[in-house]
Scaffold this active site. Sequence first.
Site, short mmCIF file in Angstrom:
data_model
loop_
_atom_site.label_atom_id
_atom_site.label_comp_id
_atom_site.label_asym_id
_atom_site.label_seq_id
_atom_site.Cartn_x
_atom_site.Cartn_y
_atom_site.Cartn_z
N ASP A 232 0.86 -1.18 0.00
CA ASP A 232 0.00 0.00 0.00
C ASP A 232 0.90 1.23 0.00
OD1 ASP A 232 -2.54 1.32 0.21
OD2 ASP A 232 -3.22 -0.36 1.44
N ASP B 94 -3.25 4.57 -2.41
CA ASP B 94 -4.38 5.03 -1.61
C ASP B 94 -4.93 6.35 -2.17
OD1 ASP B 94 -5.95 4.74 0.91
OD2 ASP B 94 -4.95 6.62 1.44
N GLU C 83 -6.65 3.28 -5.96
CA GLU C 83 -7.92 3.32 -5.25
C GLU C 83 -8.69 4.54 -5.75
OE1 GLU C 83 -9.89 3.53 -0.79
OE2 GLU C 83 -8.07 4.66 -1.24
N HIS D 73 -11.30 -3.34 3.14
CA HIS D 73 -11.19 -2.94 4.54
C HIS D 73 -12.04 -1.71 4.88
CE1 HIS D 73 -8.33 -0.55 2.31
NE2 HIS D 73 -8.25 0.31 3.30
N ASP D 74 -12.63 -1.07 3.86
CA ASP D 74 -13.43 0.14 4.09
C ASP D 74 -14.93 -0.08 3.94
OD1 ASP D 74 -11.33 1.90 4.66
OD2 ASP D 74 -10.96 2.29 2.54
#
Length: 556
Positions: A126, A228, A292, A353-354
């Site tokens: 990430d 990200d 993302e 994860h969100d």
Amino acid sequence: MVARMSDRSVSDRRGTVSGLMEATSVLQEQAPWWQRGVIYQIYPRSFQDSNGDGIGDLEGIIGRLDYLAWLGVDAIWISPIYPSPMADFGYDIADYKDIDPRFGTLADFDRLLEGAHRRGLRVLLDFVPNHTSDRHPWFIEARKTRESPMRDMYIWRDPAPDGGPPNNWPSEFGGSAWEWDETTGQYYYHAFLKEQPDLNWRNPRVRREMYDVLRFWLDRGVDGFRVDVMWHLIKDAEFRDNPENPDWHEGMPPHKKVLNLYSADRPEVHDVVAEMRAVLDEYGGDRLLIGEIYLPLTRLVTYYGRDLQGAHLPFNFHLILTQWDARHIERQVQEYEAALPEGGWPNWVLSNHDKPRIAARVGRDQARVAAMMLLTLRGTPTIYYGDEIGMDDVEIPPERVQDPFELRVPGQGFGRDPQRTPMQWDTSVNAGFSTAAPWLPIAPDAADYSVETERAHPHSMLSLYRKLLALRRRSEALSIGRYATVQSSGSVFCYLREWKEERYFIALNLRPEPAAIVPPDKCRIIMSTVDDREEERVEDALRLSADEGVIAAMEA
């Protein structure tokens, strides 16, 4: 209801389509690993604890590499493991070139990389370039004085005429995105927490420093990055107010009250993405850049870049966001395929994860159908850890809440802790995740939905995922083949995957009632999400039970 394949959808099957497939066959047979492969996301805090502190770590991941190779994935993407105060659990980075002691050391990371590569697994990190921690040395220096040489690494503005924030841009976590700095008498911008000041990507020095971070990890052998909030990197040069969102209503997150027209997705961001891509290309053509991006499809696909020199895979989250019924999903897939630039490779995500897990959104029975969809649609799939065993969201008692979003906007259901709970490995204490109390609660049904339990059952979710992954690996049609819609009605979403003479018909019943569809040709079932139907021949209607997905091999 029995649905039939439309004439329009098959009109080109023996003509234009065959020519297209012949023209592209050589290119596709040389497809890079990430087009054929499957990515597995690891949230490191929750994957495996090796030292008894209740938090997952790199040594824990190393100890589970054999499982990942056995499962049949091709790459692991590890959420942030850099030194961090953990205000947002690693997405607030204090040092981009080291490992947080909670997770281990650089030597541990090198051993993980070597162990993964030895097993044929790629490793993606990430990369969080939009903001740092407020404890990063750059920001500590930048806020000392307006004359600091690091000042322009971040975004500072004078107050509005009334003394308030410079504009109406909100933080994604609630409240204004502008934080007053008493020492220097200016506001700094933070799209997320105030502990996460945004970097100024209009500053060439920021770009040089961050590309140097990429090279640091590429030099160690990393296979790529997930970037990200890629669409946030460049902000409006004039800092204009965002317009109000006419569709906002109670129940939506507060930051959605305005449209982020000026605070994200600015045209200049594509220059940054192209520069990132160029850094990866310095290391050869097999390094992967993922972005993302939560945007409508027409904007999402622009991140492939001019001449496909942007992100290899701008993450497509629309299976997470769309209504779960056959017609909505069919339209989403068709619109996505149509919007892709020529040569752009699709990708699909069911959970992360969100967002709530797929089992929490559609139930475990439909989650099996979703697994078949994920692993048979054209494009690169990403599996979120635990989805392969049917992990559900876990209710978090108020006193155990960790997520800063939930702490700032409590009781609205926006918290992300429920989908971040520890991996369920076995029936021992704490589901085999840790010998200590874990940082988040273990699911109450962990014993029933664990790797150990499901590995022993041929019809478990884990067994289904493994069979699907194995089939995809040995099938050119399912990994790199052409996608063709089979128009239908009712609850069934169906399509074809084709490569040369290899043809599969996939039929997915997205409702808890039986359904049927007539395939375009005679076929033979090779896999079902529900029953043992292998080798069953279909001469006319293919009948599906409730919540059943089927893969059938088409006969010539």
